[in-house]
Design a protein around this motif. Structure first.
Motif, PDB file in Angstrom:
ATOM      1  N   VAL A  49       1.111  10.803 -18.020  1.00 44.95           N
ATOM      2  CA  VAL A  49       2.396  11.265 -18.549  1.00 44.95           C
ATOM      3  C   VAL A  49       3.543  10.739 -17.690  1.00 44.95           C
ATOM      4  O   VAL A  49       4.558  10.265 -18.217  1.00 44.95           O
ATOM      5  CB  VAL A  49       2.423  12.807 -18.659  1.00 44.95           C
ATOM      6  CG1 VAL A  49       3.825  13.318 -18.949  1.00 44.95           C
ATOM      7  CG2 VAL A  49       1.438  13.267 -19.733  1.00 44.95           C
ATOM      8  N   GLU A  50       3.387  10.779 -16.377  1.00 43.53           N
ATOM      9  CA  GLU A  50       4.445  10.297 -15.477  1.00 43.53           C
ATOM     10  C   GLU A  50       4.697   8.804 -15.681  1.00 43.53           C
ATOM     11  O   GLU A  50       5.844   8.366 -15.788  1.00 43.53           O
ATOM     12  CB  GLU A  50       4.073  10.578 -14.025  1.00 43.53           C
ATOM     13  CG  GLU A  50       5.103  10.127 -13.025  1.00 43.53           C
ATOM     14  CD  GLU A  50       6.420  10.886 -13.116  1.00 43.53           C
ATOM     15  OE1 GLU A  50       7.453  10.314 -12.712  1.00 43.53           O
ATOM     16  OE2 GLU A  50       6.422  12.040 -13.574  1.00 43.53           O
ATOM     17  N   ALA A  51       3.637   8.009 -15.738  1.00 44.72           N
ATOM     18  CA  ALA A  51       3.810   6.565 -15.918  1.00 44.72           C
ATOM     19  C   ALA A  51       4.419   6.243 -17.280  1.00 44.72           C
ATOM     20  O   ALA A  51       5.358   5.445 -17.372  1.00 44.72           O
ATOM     21  CB  ALA A  51       2.475   5.846 -15.736  1.00 44.72           C
ATOM     22  N   LEU A  52       3.912   6.863 -18.325  1.00 41.01           N
ATOM     23  CA  LEU A  52       4.450   6.597 -19.657  1.00 41.01           C
ATOM     24  C   LEU A  52       5.911   7.014 -19.769  1.00 41.01           C
ATOM     25  O   LEU A  52       6.694   6.349 -20.454  1.00 41.01           O
ATOM     26  CB  LEU A  52       3.614   7.304 -20.730  1.00 41.01           C
ATOM     27  CG  LEU A  52       2.219   6.734 -20.978  1.00 41.01           C
ATOM     28  CD1 LEU A  52       1.450   7.632 -21.948  1.00 41.01           C
ATOM     29  CD2 LEU A  52       2.272   5.306 -21.496  1.00 41.01           C
ATOM     30  N   SER A  53       6.289   8.095 -19.093  1.00 37.92           N
ATOM     31  CA  SER A  53       7.692   8.536 -19.144  1.00 37.92           C
ATOM     32  C   SER A  53       8.622   7.506 -18.518  1.00 37.92           C
ATOM     33  O   SER A  53       9.822   7.495 -18.784  1.00 37.92           O
ATOM     34  CB  SER A  53       7.858   9.889 -18.456  1.00 37.92           C
ATOM     35  OG  SER A  53       7.785   9.763 -17.048  1.00 37.92           O
TER      36      SER A  53
ATOM     37  N   VAL B  95       0.838  -1.203   0.000  1.00 33.26           N
ATOM     38  CA  VAL B  95       0.000   0.000   0.000  1.00 33.26           C
ATOM     39  C   VAL B  95       0.872   1.251   0.000  1.00 33.26           C
ATOM     40  O   VAL B  95       1.855   1.335   0.745  1.00 33.26           O
ATOM     41  CB  VAL B  95      -0.936  -0.010   1.232  1.00 33.26           C
ATOM     42  CG1 VAL B  95      -1.654   1.321   1.387  1.00 33.26           C
ATOM     43  CG2 VAL B  95      -1.932  -1.159   1.136  1.00 33.26           C
ATOM     44  N   TYR B  96       0.473   2.211  -0.840  1.00 34.76           N
ATOM     45  CA  TYR B  96       1.146   3.513  -0.914  1.00 34.76           C
ATOM     46  C   TYR B  96       0.113   4.622  -0.875  1.00 34.76           C
ATOM     47  O   TYR B  96      -1.011   4.455  -1.358  1.00 34.76           O
ATOM     48  CB  TYR B  96       1.949   3.641  -2.215  1.00 34.76           C
ATOM     49  CG  TYR B  96       3.243   2.892  -2.192  1.00 34.76           C
ATOM     50  CD1 TYR B  96       4.417   3.528  -1.812  1.00 34.76           C
ATOM     51  CD2 TYR B  96       3.292   1.553  -2.527  1.00 34.76           C
ATOM     52  CE1 TYR B  96       5.618   2.826  -1.777  1.00 34.76           C
ATOM     53  CE2 TYR B  96       4.485   0.854  -2.491  1.00 34.76           C
ATOM     54  CZ  TYR B  96       5.643   1.495  -2.120  1.00 34.76           C
ATOM     55  OH  TYR B  96       6.828   0.808  -2.085  1.00 34.76           O
ATOM     56  N   ALA B  97       0.517   5.768  -0.333  1.00 34.06           N
ATOM     57  CA  ALA B  97      -0.316   6.966  -0.352  1.00 34.06           C
ATOM     58  C   ALA B  97       0.199   7.967  -1.376  1.00 34.06           C
ATOM     59  O   ALA B  97      -0.486   8.937  -1.689  1.00 34.06           O
ATOM     60  CB  ALA B  97      -0.360   7.608   1.035  1.00 34.06           C
ATOM     61  N   ASP B  98       1.388   7.726  -1.921  1.00 32.27           N
ATOM     62  CA  ASP B  98       2.017   8.666  -2.847  1.00 32.27           C
ATOM     63  C   ASP B  98       2.312   7.967  -4.177  1.00 32.27           C
ATOM     64  O   ASP B  98       3.101   7.016  -4.222  1.00 32.27           O
ATOM     65  CB  ASP B  98       3.302   9.216  -2.230  1.00 32.27           C
ATOM     66  CG  ASP B  98       3.956  10.263  -3.093  1.00 32.27           C
ATOM     67  OD1 ASP B  98       4.612   9.879  -4.094  1.00 32.27           O
ATOM     68  OD2 ASP B  98       3.834  11.453  -2.764  1.00 32.27           O
TER      69      ASP B  98
ATOM     70  N   MET C 235       5.470   5.412  -5.159  1.00 33.24           N
ATOM     71  CA  MET C 235       5.175   4.040  -5.573  1.00 33.24           C
ATOM     72  C   MET C 235       5.872   3.719  -6.899  1.00 33.24           C
ATOM     73  O   MET C 235       6.514   2.674  -7.026  1.00 33.24           O
ATOM     74  CB  MET C 235       3.674   3.833  -5.715  1.00 33.24           C
ATOM     75  CG  MET C 235       3.298   2.424  -6.151  1.00 33.24           C
ATOM     76  SD  MET C 235       1.594   2.275  -6.691  1.00 33.24           S
ATOM     77  CE  MET C 235       1.630   3.203  -8.230  1.00 33.24           C
ATOM     78  N   LEU C 236       5.779   4.628  -7.872  1.00 27.57           N
ATOM     79  CA  LEU C 236       6.429   4.380  -9.164  1.00 27.57           C
ATOM     80  C   LEU C 236       7.936   4.256  -9.003  1.00 27.57           C
ATOM     81  O   LEU C 236       8.564   3.378  -9.607  1.00 27.57           O
ATOM     82  CB  LEU C 236       6.113   5.502 -10.150  1.00 27.57           C
ATOM     83  CG  LEU C 236       4.671   5.665 -10.605  1.00 27.57           C
ATOM     84  CD1 LEU C 236       4.576   6.776 -11.645  1.00 27.57           C
ATOM     85  CD2 LEU C 236       4.091   4.379 -11.138  1.00 27.57           C
ATOM     86  N   GLU C 237       8.517   5.121  -8.198  1.00 22.49           N
ATOM     87  CA  GLU C 237       9.967   5.135  -8.013  1.00 22.49           C
ATOM     88  C   GLU C 237      10.458   3.874  -7.316  1.00 22.49           C
ATOM     89  O   GLU C 237      11.421   3.242  -7.763  1.00 22.49           O
ATOM     90  CB  GLU C 237      10.377   6.377  -7.219  1.00 22.49           C
ATOM     91  CG  GLU C 237      11.859   6.549  -7.078  1.00 22.49           C
ATOM     92  CD  GLU C 237      12.577   6.772  -8.403  1.00 22.49           C
ATOM     93  OE1 GLU C 237      13.729   6.307  -8.517  1.00 22.49           O
ATOM     94  OE2 GLU C 237      12.011   7.382  -9.317  1.00 22.49           O
ATOM     95  N   LYS C 238       9.796   3.493  -6.233  1.00 19.27           N
ATOM     96  CA  LYS C 238      10.257   2.349  -5.442  1.00 19.27           C
ATOM     97  C   LYS C 238       9.900   1.007  -6.059  1.00 19.27           C
ATOM     98  O   LYS C 238      10.669   0.052  -5.968  1.00 19.27           O
ATOM     99  CB  LYS C 238       9.670   2.418  -4.027  1.00 19.27           C
ATOM    100  CG  LYS C 238      10.290   3.475  -3.158  1.00 19.27           C
ATOM    101  CD  LYS C 238       9.733   3.403  -1.757  1.00 19.27           C
ATOM    102  CE  LYS C 238      10.429   4.398  -0.844  1.00 19.27           C
ATOM    103  NZ  LYS C 238       9.872   4.360   0.516  1.00 19.27           N
TER     104      LYS C 238
END
Length: 123
Positions: A80-84, A50-53, A57-60
């Motif tokens: 855009v963030e996920a596709l990048s 579980v993440y709140a951020d 989450m994407l980074e870790k």
């Protein structure tokens, strides 16, 4: 596949349920209200983290795919963030709410190795 579901209101829970029905385990749950994500974890995705951020989450975790089920005004930036990061995206409708965001999304999609899909179910 490491799958994340972001936004765990009614439609987010539906995505988790559908993925489970299809035999896919949801690895990550993200909601700005951690208790809401924790409740979905307990009832539908016991092995999920579980993440709140979203960005943390994407980074870790570096998921393979993310289902974006957040309020509409958040969709474009998250897509855009996920596709990048070359993360596949399935976004609930609408794709975005501002005309200017369409160009940003299409540019990100073209530059990415990932696929973008939009869920538009009939009700």
């Amino acid at each position: 596949m490491k799958i994340a579901v972001v936004g765990l209101g009614v439609i987010g829970k539906t995505h988790v349920t559908a993925l489970s029905f299809l035999g896919q385990e949801v690895s990550l749950l993200c909601d700005i209200i951690p208790e809401r994500a924790q409740k979905v974890k307990e009832t539908l995705a016991p092995n999920a983290r579980v993440y709140a951020d979203f960005h943390e989450m994407l980074e870790k975790e570096k998921p393979d795919a993310v289902h974006i089920c957040t309020p509409h005004y958040l969709h474009a930036d998250m897509i855009v963030e996920a596709l990048s990061r070359n993360i596949h995206v399935l976004c609930e409708k609408p794709l975005c709410i501002r005309h200017a965001d369409i160009d940003r999304i299409l540019t990100a999609e073209k530059a990415s190795r990932a696929t973008l899909g939009v869920c538009h179910q009939n009700r």
